[in-house]
Motif scaffolding. Structure first.
Motif, PDB file in Angstrom:
ATOM      1  N   VAL A  31      21.847  38.145  21.245  1.00  0.00           N
ATOM      2  CA  VAL A  31      21.809  37.999  22.700  1.00  0.00           C
ATOM      3  C   VAL A  31      23.077  38.612  23.299  1.00  0.00           C
ATOM      4  N   GLU A  32      23.014  38.846  24.607  1.00  0.00           N
ATOM      5  CA  GLU A  32      24.193  39.341  25.342  1.00  0.00           C
ATOM      6  C   GLU A  32      24.815  38.140  26.041  1.00  0.00           C
ATOM      7  N   ARG A  33      26.115  37.886  25.799  1.00  0.00           N
ATOM      8  CA  ARG A  33      26.789  36.712  26.333  1.00  0.00           C
ATOM      9  C   ARG A  33      27.995  37.114  27.158  1.00  0.00           C
ATOM     10  N   PRO A  34      28.365  36.282  28.159  1.00  0.00           N
ATOM     11  CA  PRO A  34      29.584  36.565  28.923  1.00  0.00           C
ATOM     12  C   PRO A  34      30.852  36.116  28.188  1.00  0.00           C
ATOM     13  N   SER A  35      30.658  35.288  27.144  1.00  0.00           N
ATOM     14  CA  SER A  35      31.833  34.795  26.402  1.00  0.00           C
ATOM     15  C   SER A  35      31.475  34.693  24.926  1.00  0.00           C
ATOM     16  N   PRO A  36      32.486  34.715  24.048  1.00  0.00           N
ATOM     17  CA  PRO A  36      32.195  34.651  22.612  1.00  0.00           C
ATOM     18  C   PRO A  36      31.778  33.246  22.197  1.00  0.00           C
ATOM     19  N   LEU A  37      31.148  33.145  21.026  1.00  0.00           N
ATOM     20  CA  LEU A  37      30.763  31.839  20.467  1.00  0.00           C
ATOM     21  C   LEU A  37      31.206  31.854  19.011  1.00  0.00           C
ATOM     22  N   ASN A  38      32.490  31.537  18.779  1.00  0.00           N
ATOM     23  CA  ASN A  38      33.031  31.617  17.407  1.00  0.00           C
ATOM     24  C   ASN A  38      33.270  30.223  16.850  1.00  0.00           C
ATOM     25  N   THR A  39      32.214  29.405  16.932  1.00  0.00           N
ATOM     26  CA  THR A  39      32.282  28.033  16.438  1.00  0.00           C
ATOM     27  C   THR A  39      32.106  28.013  14.915  1.00  0.00           C
ATOM     28  N   PRO A  40      32.516  26.910  14.252  1.00  0.00           N
ATOM     29  CA  PRO A  40      32.287  26.800  12.805  1.00  0.00           C
ATOM     30  C   PRO A  40      30.798  26.938  12.460  1.00  0.00           C
ATOM     31  N   LEU A  50      22.181  27.607  17.945  1.00  0.00           N
ATOM     32  CA  LEU A  50      23.622  27.855  18.134  1.00  0.00           C
ATOM     33  C   LEU A  50      23.986  27.999  19.602  1.00  0.00           C
ATOM     34  N   THR A  51      23.103  28.664  20.365  1.00  0.00           N
ATOM     35  CA  THR A  51      23.428  28.960  21.773  1.00  0.00           C
ATOM     36  C   THR A  51      22.846  27.925  22.731  1.00  0.00           C
ATOM     37  N   ASP A  52      21.981  27.035  22.185  1.00  0.00           N
ATOM     38  CA  ASP A  52      21.291  26.051  23.015  1.00  0.00           C
ATOM     39  C   ASP A  52      20.540  26.767  24.148  1.00  0.00           C
ATOM     40  N   GLN A  53      19.963  27.925  23.787  1.00  0.00           N
ATOM     41  CA  GLN A  53      19.273  28.784  24.771  1.00  0.00           C
ATOM     42  C   GLN A  53      17.911  29.148  24.200  1.00  0.00           C
ATOM     43  N   SER A  54      16.843  28.916  24.977  1.00  0.00           N
ATOM     44  CA  SER A  54      15.520  29.256  24.423  1.00  0.00           C
ATOM     45  C   SER A  54      15.281  30.758  24.613  1.00  0.00           C
ATOM     46  N   ILE A  55      14.619  31.356  23.615  1.00  0.00           N
ATOM     47  CA  ILE A  55      14.318  32.790  23.686  1.00  0.00           C
ATOM     48  C   ILE A  55      12.836  32.932  24.022  1.00  0.00           C
ATOM     49  N   GLU A  56      12.536  33.441  25.215  1.00  0.00           N
ATOM     50  CA  GLU A  56      11.129  33.600  25.602  1.00  0.00           C
ATOM     51  C   GLU A  56      10.654  35.030  25.391  1.00  0.00           C
ATOM     52  N   THR A  57      11.596  35.985  25.444  1.00  0.00           N
ATOM     53  CA  THR A  57      11.238  37.404  25.298  1.00  0.00           C
ATOM     54  C   THR A  57      12.165  38.069  24.295  1.00  0.00           C
ATOM     55  N   LEU A  58      11.568  38.817  23.369  1.00  0.00           N
ATOM     56  CA  LEU A  58      12.355  39.555  22.374  1.00  0.00           C
ATOM     57  C   LEU A  58      12.133  41.044  22.606  1.00  0.00           C
ATOM     58  N   HIS A  59      13.210  41.735  23.001  1.00  0.00           N
ATOM     59  CA  HIS A  59      13.133  43.192  23.196  1.00  0.00           C
ATOM     60  C   HIS A  59      13.426  43.863  21.859  1.00  0.00           C
ATOM     61  N   ILE A  60      12.507  44.683  21.382  1.00  0.00           N
ATOM     62  CA  ILE A  60      12.757  45.472  20.169  1.00  0.00           C
ATOM     63  C   ILE A  60      12.953  46.920  20.599  1.00  0.00           C
ATOM     64  N   VAL A  61      14.167  47.440  20.354  1.00  0.00           N
ATOM     65  CA  VAL A  61      14.465  48.824  20.741  1.00  0.00           C
ATOM     66  C   VAL A  61      14.885  49.612  19.500  1.00  0.00           C
ATOM     67  N   GLY A  62      14.848  50.921  19.621  1.00  0.00           N
ATOM     68  CA  GLY A  62      15.187  51.775  18.482  1.00  0.00           C
ATOM     69  C   GLY A  62      13.918  52.242  17.786  1.00  0.00           C
ATOM     70  N   GLY A  63      14.098  52.953  16.670  1.00  0.00           N
ATOM     71  CA  GLY A  63      12.946  53.508  15.963  1.00  0.00           C
ATOM     72  C   GLY A  63      11.935  52.461  15.536  1.00  0.00           C
ATOM     73  N   GLY A  64      12.401  51.248  15.245  1.00  0.00           N
ATOM     74  CA  GLY A  64      11.495  50.178  14.831  1.00  0.00           C
ATOM     75  C   GLY A  64      10.502  49.782  15.899  1.00  0.00           C
ATOM     76  N   ALA A  65      10.781  50.140  17.162  1.00  0.00           N
ATOM     77  CA  ALA A  65       9.836  49.835  18.248  1.00  0.00           C
ATOM     78  C   ALA A  65       8.528  50.594  18.067  1.00  0.00           C
ATOM     79  N   ASN A  66       8.574  51.651  17.211  1.00  0.00           N
ATOM     80  CA  ASN A  66       7.349  52.426  16.946  1.00  0.00           C
ATOM     81  C   ASN A  66       6.473  51.774  15.881  1.00  0.00           C
ATOM     82  N   ASN A  67       7.010  50.771  15.192  1.00  0.00           N
ATOM     83  CA  ASN A  67       6.275  50.144  14.080  1.00  0.00           C
ATOM     84  C   ASN A  67       5.417  49.023  14.648  1.00  0.00           C
ATOM     85  N   GLU A  68       4.179  49.344  15.018  1.00  0.00           N
ATOM     86  CA  GLU A  68       3.323  48.377  15.707  1.00  0.00           C
ATOM     87  C   GLU A  68       3.020  47.161  14.836  1.00  0.00           C
ATOM     88  N   LEU A  69       2.882  47.389  13.530  1.00  0.00           N
ATOM     89  CA  LEU A  69       2.601  46.255  12.629  1.00  0.00           C
ATOM     90  C   LEU A  69       3.783  45.284  12.655  1.00  0.00           C
TER      91      LEU A  69
END
Ligand SMILES: Nc1ncnc2c1ncn2[C@@H]1O[C@H](COP(=O)(O)OP(=O)(O)OP(=O)(O)O)[C@@H](O)[C@H]1O
Ligand SMILES: C[C@H](O)[C@H](O)[C@@H](O)C(=O)CO
Ligand SMILES: [Mg+2]
Length: 493
Positions: free
Chosen positions: A266-275, A391-410
């Protein structure tokens, strides 16, 4: 001027792409000008990149830009992370450029952490432990050469230097060294001391967006190049890829930069360097515009690249997907992030051995191996997304896949189904796009990331994969957990 040139060099291929901004239609158009292969080669039992070849491919690409009738442009360059170049006080390379998969760092983390604990290093840097991080590479590098080094540049910093004569360490890629302190946002003095290095052996840490200078006149004349102003972009390719993600919402999205590696985060405004983040081996690589890329390296399409290379058949990645589609799903599973897959002498044999060691049959055809890789990547992604949300206590509703792997429909559909998340796939060239976006924002033509990402969404086909139910998913999950546990205990089921 409206000609923005991105050089994007990944571990498996490089490309030079020209971008043009169309404010009326709120679009950015890309034109691939030059593409070339990239790979490391083994010499005397070590693995090296050929940076002179890469530099000449950049020159060839710029000559093609000139031939397209472009006499003036801006230029940004990005590459893979962690690898570096040692320069002497005449600006000449002291040593060939090691490739990060070289086996020389296998024991380096354990050796270094006898001097400073993993938890202290993670608390300082927030960077995931990968044996190939620059910290560990420098720790095992020949000390005489290190002492002779006037400057230590990352690979893209060096390419900028070759074109402009200007020295800098760009921040997003410098963060992958595992030497930058999150609090001071500078090189960590304790870590430099352990490496017996001086701060003066590095250049100024430089933010993306800075105007660095023009191509050296002698190079322009010698190779008949366009007049380029070089802009510092996020020179870690993943940092540029994240800029190019067409996210339109705040907070509930994650990305996979899917290429040689799968970088899931994910893209965050601050780091998360917890144990807890350290135990899960998540990293806080620096992003553009003061953001942090809280992500995890997953072995990625390197595995299928190696299978394809070993078969020596002229088979495309699309054909490999077709073969995989014919196979029984989830029949063969391997935990992709097992370090045995980092650089095995034979990926095919390593996957087969893993299966046999965990009581599975051996995938005895290319189709079965491809299916095993795609199924296993999807399950590894699911594990990582679950960790990420916790870890982030944030739900992920959308996953963007970018790069060459975006062509792998399977793989995209498998990821949506296994992780039960909506997948938005594309653009394939998100890295080059992010590189160009930072140039456009730097030129004042766009105001910031939100506007630029809207333009991306208008410009490229983004394919949506809705999660479908998988029959017998509970049994698959149970087998997956058993296989990982047995592999870890290194006992057959
Ligand atoms: N048509 C396709 N069908 C299936 N997979 C594809 C297709 N095109 C590309 N790929 C996948 O994309 C991968 C290459 O991705 P990409 O071009 O983003 O990597 P790269 O930029 O060369 O390397 P890096 O990940 O180091 O940046 C290939 O290994 C392949 O698995
Ligand atoms: C070695 C790094 O983890 C690697 O470069 C990763 O950041 C990546 O694949 C970028 O393309
Ligand atoms: Mg790439």
């Amino acid at each position: 001027m409206n000609n923005y040139i991105a050089v994007d060099i990944g571990a498996s291929s490089g490309r030079l792409v020209m971008g043009t901004l169309h404010k009326d239609s709120e679009q950015i158009q890309l034109q691939e000008i030059h593409r070339f292969s990239n790979s490391f080669t083994e010499k005397e039992e070590h693995d090296y990149w050929d940076v002179d070849y890469l530099f000449m491919e950049i020159v060839k690409g710029l000559q093609k830009v000139k031939k397209e009738g472009v006499d003036a442009c801006t230029l940004g360059m990005d590459t893979w992370a962690v690898d570096y170049v040692l320069l002497d006080d005449n600006g000449k390379r002291i040593h060939e450029v090691y490739a990060y998969r070289d086996k020389r760092t296998k024991e380096a983390p354990d050796k270094l952490h006898r001097k400073i604990s993993r938890s202290v290093v993670y608390s300082k840097t927030g960077i995931q432990e990968q044996p190939f991080n620059t910290l560990y590479q420098l720790y095992v590098h020949d000390s005489n050469q290190l002492q002779r080094a006037d400057k230590i540049m990352m690979v893209p910093d060096y390419l900028y230097y070759r074109l402009t004569g200007k020295l800098m360490n760009e921040m997003t890629n410098a963060s992958t060294m595992q030497l930058l302190n999150l609090d001071t946002r500078e090189f960590d003095e304790d870590l430099l001391e352990i490496l017996n290095l001086r701060r003066s052996q590095f250049a100024e840490l430089t933010e993306p967006g800075v105007k660095l200078g023009r191509i050296l006149p002698e190079l322009q004349r010698e190779y008949d190049l366009p007049d380029c102003e070089l802009i510092v972009v996020p020179t870690h390719d993943t940092a540029s890829a994240v800029v190019g993600v067409p996210a339109q919402t705040h907070g509930s999205w994650a990305y996979i930069s899917s290429g040689t590696w799968s970088l899931l985060g994910v893209e965050r405004p601050s780091p998360l360097n917890t144990p807890e983040a350290m135990i899960a081996n998540y990293t806080n690589e620096w992003g553009a515009y003061g953001t942090y890329r809280f992500l995890k390296n997953i072995m990625g399409l390197w595995m299928i690249q190696e299978v394809r290379r070993e078969t020596q058949e002229d088979i495309s990645f699309a054909e490999l997907v077709e073969l995989a589609l014919r196979e029984e799903p989830f029949r063969y599973l391997v935990y992709c992030n097992d370090n045995r897959f980092l650089n095995p002498s034979s990926m095919i044999q390593e996957i087969r051995n893993y299966c046999l060691e965990t009581g599975q049959p051996s995938p005895d055809t290319i189709g079965k191996l491809a299916r095993c890789i795609f199924d296993s990547l999807a399950l590894t992604y699911k594990d990582s997304i679950q960790e990420l949300q916790k870890l982030t206590d944030q739900s992920i509703e959308t996953l963007h896949i970018v790069g060459g792997g975006a062509n792998n429909e399977l793989l995209c559909q498998l990821t949506a189904d296994v992780a039960q998340v909506e997948v938005l796939a594309g653009p394939t060239e998100a890295t080059a796009l992010g590189n160009i976006i930072v140039q456009i924002i730097g030129s004042g033509q766009l105001h910031g990331l939100e506007e630029a990402r809207r333009f991306v969404g208008n410009s490229f086909h983004i394919k949506k994969y809705k999660p479908q139910p998988i029959q017998g998913m509970d049994d698959i999950t149970s087998r997956w957990e058993q296989i990982k546990a047995k592999a870890k205990a290194n006992q057959p089921i």
